[in-house]
Design a protein around this motif. Sequence first.
Motif, PDB file in Angstrom:
ATOM      1  N   ASP A  57       0.862  -1.180   0.000  1.00  0.00           N
ATOM      2  CA  ASP A  57       0.000   0.000   0.000  1.00  0.00           C
ATOM      3  C   ASP A  57       0.904   1.239   0.000  1.00  0.00           C
ATOM      4  OD1 ASP A  57      -2.219  -1.624   0.133  1.00  0.00           O
ATOM      5  OD2 ASP A  57      -2.769  -1.064   2.180  1.00  0.00           O
ATOM      6  N   HIS A 152      -4.526   1.670   5.473  1.00  0.00           N
ATOM      7  CA  HIS A 152      -4.283   1.128   4.130  1.00  0.00           C
ATOM      8  C   HIS A 152      -4.339   2.242   3.097  1.00  0.00           C
ATOM      9  CE1 HIS A 152      -4.840  -3.211   5.147  1.00  0.00           C
ATOM     10  NE2 HIS A 152      -5.406  -2.664   6.210  1.00  0.00           N
ATOM     11  N   SER A 153      -3.816   1.932   1.895  1.00  0.00           N
ATOM     12  CA  SER A 153      -4.060   2.822   0.756  1.00  0.00           C
ATOM     13  C   SER A 153      -4.575   1.983  -0.403  1.00  0.00           C
ATOM     14  CB  SER A 153      -2.789   3.581   0.371  1.00  0.00           C
ATOM     15  OG  SER A 153      -1.863   2.734  -0.291  1.00  0.00           O
TER      16      SER A 153
HETATM   17 ZN   LIG Z   1      -4.062  -2.630   2.225  1.00  0.00          ZN
END
Ligand SMILES: [Zn+2]
Length: 264
Positions: A57, A152-153
Amino acid sequence: MAEMRGLLLPESVADVVNPDGGGPFVLVCEHASNHVPAEFDNLGLDEAALRAHIAWDPGALAVASDLAARLDAPLVVQRVSRLLYDCNRPPESPGAVPETSEVFTIPGNRGLTADALGDRARRFYRPFRDLLAATIDRKEQTGTKPVIVTVHSFTPIYFGVRRDVEIGILHDHDHTFADLMLAAARRDADTVTRRNEPYGPNDGVTHTLREHALPRGLANVMIEIRNDLITSKADQQAMAARLAGWLSLAQAELPAGKRKERVT
Ligand SMILES: [Zn+2]
């Protein structure tokens, strides 16, 4: 693997940053790294694929680290690529060691035997899971019921489709903290923030929350940030400042009783 006097020493596969952080949160970054140990020969992927969002991420670790400092929180991070083992998936999930990810196939993950899959879980999942559990135990031993926050991304373009959501506030069946986060976000007119987008519990992304927060009755949320918003240091810091504000507001509004209630 680091070699010393002929002895193969395992690389760290999971770490805790700011372990003694005294704040009321435990932060988690399951997709922090795109590192693949040399023995796996890049899983048959080229450098471009290993830099892409399928391997990690991008930007998430920088934001999570900044959040850990702002909130004085321990942060548990994975130190190897999620393509080796996705620590936000249980061992029985086919997504734990994916044979494909979005438009990529992962040659080094194809046709693995049950033993090889078990080995991945043993080496890359269990140390992470155990470290996170121990980190939460330590917090609880100090009398704090921490809020579990995973960071997260996500990629702005998925299967060729542009995503307009900027920040996703995700939850499983305990949505108490997510509701408070969304209320805080609504006061912040600048962002497109939505519940359970671009993923939700039906995509299997709430494993960490289900494994570590729900059985303990801990408030929890998963944050997904569109990765084009966190490419520079300045943007990462601005995002962390914004999210720290929402998290602190939400935590302050959490009913005291809720923190001790068991949600199973
Ligand atoms: Zn993630």
